[in-house]
Design an enzyme around this catalytic site. Structure first.
Site, PDB file in Angstrom:
ATOM      1  N   SER A   1       0.809  -1.230   0.000  1.00  0.00           N
ATOM      2  CA  SER A   1       0.000   0.000   0.000  1.00  0.00           C
ATOM      3  C   SER A   1       0.842   1.281   0.000  1.00  0.00           C
ATOM      4  O   SER A   1       1.789   1.417   0.774  1.00  0.00           O
ATOM      5  CB  SER A   1      -0.924   0.015   1.218  1.00  0.00           C
TER       6      SER A   1
ATOM      7  N   LYS B   1     -13.899  -4.031   1.625  1.00  0.00           N
ATOM      8  CA  LYS B   1     -14.754  -2.852   1.388  1.00  0.00           C
ATOM      9  C   LYS B   1     -16.236  -3.132   1.685  1.00  0.00           C
ATOM     10  O   LYS B   1     -16.959  -2.254   2.136  1.00  0.00           O
ATOM     11  CB  LYS B   1     -14.577  -2.346  -0.038  1.00  0.00           C
TER      12      LYS B   1
ATOM     13  N   ALA C   1     -16.805  -5.903 -13.206  1.00  0.00           N
ATOM     14  CA  ALA C   1     -18.048  -5.724 -12.438  1.00  0.00           C
ATOM     15  C   ALA C   1     -17.801  -6.100 -10.990  1.00  0.00           C
ATOM     16  O   ALA C   1     -18.692  -6.564 -10.288  1.00  0.00           O
ATOM     17  CB  ALA C   1     -19.160  -6.576 -13.044  1.00  0.00           C
TER      18      ALA C   1
ATOM     19  N   LYS D   1     -22.998 -10.238 -13.886  1.00  0.00           N
ATOM     20  CA  LYS D   1     -22.667  -9.227 -12.876  1.00  0.00           C
ATOM     21  C   LYS D   1     -22.812  -7.815 -13.448  1.00  0.00           C
ATOM     22  O   LYS D   1     -23.186  -6.886 -12.744  1.00  0.00           O
ATOM     23  CB  LYS D   1     -21.255  -9.460 -12.346  1.00  0.00           C
TER      24      LYS D   1
ATOM     25  N   MET E   1      -7.077   0.829 -14.040  1.00  0.00           N
ATOM     26  CA  MET E   1      -7.067   1.221 -12.618  1.00  0.00           C
ATOM     27  C   MET E   1      -5.846   0.686 -11.879  1.00  0.00           C
ATOM     28  O   MET E   1      -5.482   1.188 -10.828  1.00  0.00           O
ATOM     29  CB  MET E   1      -8.341   0.730 -11.936  1.00  0.00           C
TER      30      MET E   1
ATOM     31  N   GLY F   1      -3.648   3.756 -13.033  1.00  0.00           N
ATOM     32  CA  GLY F   1      -4.562   4.282 -12.018  1.00  0.00           C
ATOM     33  C   GLY F   1      -3.876   4.975 -10.848  1.00  0.00           C
ATOM     34  O   GLY F   1      -4.500   5.167  -9.804  1.00  0.00           O
TER      35      GLY F   1
HETATM   36  P1  NDP Z   1     -12.757  -7.583  -7.552  1.00  0.00           P
HETATM   37  O1  NDP Z   1     -12.082  -8.819  -7.112  1.00  0.00           O
HETATM   38  O2  NDP Z   1     -13.938  -7.072  -6.796  1.00  0.00           O
HETATM   39  O3  NDP Z   1     -13.239  -7.753  -9.094  1.00  0.00           O
HETATM   40  C1  NDP Z   1     -12.377  -8.297 -10.035  1.00  0.00           C
HETATM   41  C2  NDP Z   1     -12.916  -8.045 -11.446  1.00  0.00           C
HETATM   42  O4  NDP Z   1     -11.906  -8.453 -12.373  1.00  0.00           O
HETATM   43  C3  NDP Z   1     -14.167  -8.854 -11.797  1.00  0.00           C
HETATM   44  O5  NDP Z   1     -14.959  -8.114 -12.696  1.00  0.00           O
HETATM   45  C4  NDP Z   1     -13.561 -10.095 -12.480  1.00  0.00           C
HETATM   46  O6  NDP Z   1     -14.434 -10.737 -13.408  1.00  0.00           O
HETATM   47  C5  NDP Z   1     -12.446  -9.442 -13.273  1.00  0.00           C
HETATM   48  N1  NDP Z   1     -11.369 -10.372 -13.638  1.00  0.00           N
HETATM   49  C6  NDP Z   1     -10.450 -10.931 -12.814  1.00  0.00           C
HETATM   50  N2  NDP Z   1      -9.602 -11.711 -13.528  1.00  0.00           N
HETATM   51  C7  NDP Z   1      -9.999 -11.625 -14.826  1.00  0.00           C
HETATM   52  C8  NDP Z   1      -9.526 -12.193 -16.052  1.00  0.00           C
HETATM   53  N3  NDP Z   1      -8.469 -12.999 -16.074  1.00  0.00           N
HETATM   54  N4  NDP Z   1     -10.164 -11.872 -17.198  1.00  0.00           N
HETATM   55  C9  NDP Z   1     -11.227 -11.052 -17.192  1.00  0.00           C
HETATM   56  N5  NDP Z   1     -11.731 -10.495 -16.079  1.00  0.00           N
HETATM   57  C10 NDP Z   1     -11.126 -10.765 -14.902  1.00  0.00           C
HETATM   58  O7  NDP Z   1     -11.595  -6.468  -7.602  1.00  0.00           O
HETATM   59  P2  NDP Z   1     -11.797  -4.887  -7.560  1.00  0.00           P
HETATM   60  O8  NDP Z   1     -12.942  -4.559  -8.436  1.00  0.00           O
HETATM   61  O9  NDP Z   1     -11.830  -4.390  -6.171  1.00  0.00           O
HETATM   62  O10 NDP Z   1     -10.414  -4.342  -8.186  1.00  0.00           O
HETATM   63  C11 NDP Z   1     -10.173  -4.389  -9.581  1.00  0.00           C
HETATM   64  C12 NDP Z   1      -8.865  -3.676  -9.896  1.00  0.00           C
HETATM   65  O11 NDP Z   1      -8.980  -2.279  -9.662  1.00  0.00           O
HETATM   66  C13 NDP Z   1      -7.676  -4.156  -9.062  1.00  0.00           C
HETATM   67  O12 NDP Z   1      -6.574  -4.303  -9.924  1.00  0.00           O
HETATM   68  C14 NDP Z   1      -7.432  -3.026  -8.080  1.00  0.00           C
HETATM   69  O13 NDP Z   1      -6.079  -2.934  -7.701  1.00  0.00           O
HETATM   70  C15 NDP Z   1      -7.850  -1.821  -8.926  1.00  0.00           C
HETATM   71  N6  NDP Z   1      -8.256  -0.676  -8.101  1.00  0.00           N
HETATM   72  C16 NDP Z   1      -7.536   0.491  -8.232  1.00  0.00           C
HETATM   73  C17 NDP Z   1      -7.878   1.598  -7.486  1.00  0.00           C
HETATM   74  C18 NDP Z   1      -7.081   2.861  -7.668  1.00  0.00           C
HETATM   75  O14 NDP Z   1      -7.244   3.777  -6.824  1.00  0.00           O
HETATM   76  N7  NDP Z   1      -6.284   2.990  -8.685  1.00  0.00           N
HETATM   77  C19 NDP Z   1      -9.002   1.598  -6.535  1.00  0.00           C
HETATM   78  C20 NDP Z   1      -9.729   0.335  -6.506  1.00  0.00           C
HETATM   79  C21 NDP Z   1      -9.333  -0.754  -7.253  1.00  0.00           C
HETATM   80  P3  NDP Z   1     -15.511 -11.850 -12.884  1.00  0.00           P
HETATM   81  O15 NDP Z   1     -16.651 -11.059 -12.339  1.00  0.00           O
HETATM   82  O16 NDP Z   1     -15.831 -12.613 -14.106  1.00  0.00           O
HETATM   83  O17 NDP Z   1     -14.794 -12.669 -11.845  1.00  0.00           O
END
Ligand code: NDP
Length: 277
Positions: free
Chosen positions: A18, A69, A131, A159, A223, A245
């Site tokens: 972090s 979260k 999503a 989703k 992001m 991001g």
């Molecule tokens: P979640 O675990 O809640 O969601 C993950 C998402 O990624 C889902 O939509 C999932 O799809 C998809 N996913 C994961 N692996 C794959 C893959 N191989 N191919 C396609 N889709 C995939 O994570 P978050 O939403 O919390 O975080 C997402 C990203 O955003 C992270 O990298 C995090 O670090 C970043 N982030 C950055 C922030 C910033 O301030 N810059 C703030 C918050 C987040 P499925 O639904 O099909 O599983």
């Protein structure tokens, strides 16, 4: 008598990566505030206990990151409007025995796009991939800016449908054109802005989107901020402008800082110095 430093923390699992302690310490230094901000690793099934132990140590505020979260949302006794809609909290405020939950991710993303990258979202065609918590946290803030179209897609398309239904309920007052499209049907569309809100980059996995989605006049925004993802590489190979991001991270932290201290910190030079690091 020496002034007692206010105490803040970021809680997650894992947490060693972090940048929040560094960002909040820099904001505090600039504002002339003396704070103590530390990263706290919470065991996966101990989030609530971790927070209560920190409250005993007079915690004034906390940032919450993966995977807590949703639990932070449940723990809060009051919610900001953005946290209520996202049903997720990334900033906690402890005030008069109340726990107030906020979500600053959407504000962070929009400020980075508009103020740091000079992208006006109004009337733009936007694609949001993902999503999970991050997509859910930012979508309302994007809709508030009235893009001409916002298209959602995700590996698990159901989703995206759930988020679409939720927004149709919460964002009724906006002039909204919100679609859901399967990833395989995307190449036939044009987007001004393509936002990757998936975690695919963490494990270096491909997103499975066709390179024809990217155009030389699009901005591809990931992001993720600590590595160059295949999403960014693919977009650059098609001539799109790109951004990670890091700016969103700093801007969402700036909004949390404002909630806690009522001071708006400057962000541009910090983004620049963190990127150089
Ligand atoms: P979640 O675990 O809640 O969601 C993950 C998402 O990624 C889902 O939509 C999932 O799809 C998809 N996913 C994961 N692996 C794959 C893959 N191989 N191919 C396609 N889709 C995939 O994570 P978050 O939403 O919390 O975080 C997402 C990203 O955003 C992270 O990298 C995090 O670090 C970043 N982030 C950055 C922030 C910033 O301030 N810059 C703030 C918050 C987040 P499925 O639904 O099909 O599983």
């Amino acid at each position: 008598m020496t002034e007692l430093k206010k105490y803040f923390a970021v809680i997650g699992n894992p947490i060693h990566h972090s940048l929040s302690p560094q960002i909040h310490s820099a904001f505090a230094k600039e504002a002339g505030l003396h704070i103590n901000y530390e990263a706290v690793l919470s065991p996966l099934d101990e989030f609530k206990n971790t927070i209560h132990k920190l409250i005993e140590k007079k915690l004034s505020g906390a940032n919450v990151t993966l995977p807590f979260k949703k639990e932070a949302y449940e723990l809060a006794s009051q919610h900001s409007s953005h946290a209520k809609i996202a049903e997720a909290v990334n900033t906690l405020e402890f005030k008069d025995d109340q726990i107030i939950g906020h979500n600053t991710d959407g504000i962070g993303l929009v400020r980075d796009l508009e103020q740091n990258l000079n992208v006006d979202l109004k009337s733009k065609k936007i694609l949001l991939i993902g999503a999970g918590g991050a997509a859910e946290g930012v979508i309302y803030s994007i809709l508030e800016k009235e893009p001409s179209e916002l298209t959602l897609t995700n590996r698990t398309i159901k989703k995206s449908n759930v988020i679409q239904n939720k927004m149709e309920m919460h964002a009724k007052s906006f002039n909204m054109n919100l679609n859901v499209i399967e990833i395989t049907k995307l190449p036939h569309q044009y987007f001004d802005l393509i936002i990757n809100a998936t975690s695919a980059g963490i494990n270096n996995t491909e997103l499975g989107i066709d390179h024809k989605v990217f155009h030389d006049s699009s901005l591809a925004y990931d992001m993720m901020y600590d590595k160059k993802t295949s999403f960014i590489r693919e977009a650059q190979s098609q001539g799109s402008k790109t951004s990670d991001g890091l700016g969103m991270l700093v801007e969402q932290a700036a909004e949390a800082f404002f909630i806690w201290h009522q001071i708006k910190p400057k962000t541009k030079s910090l983004i620049k110095s963190l990127r150089e690091l």
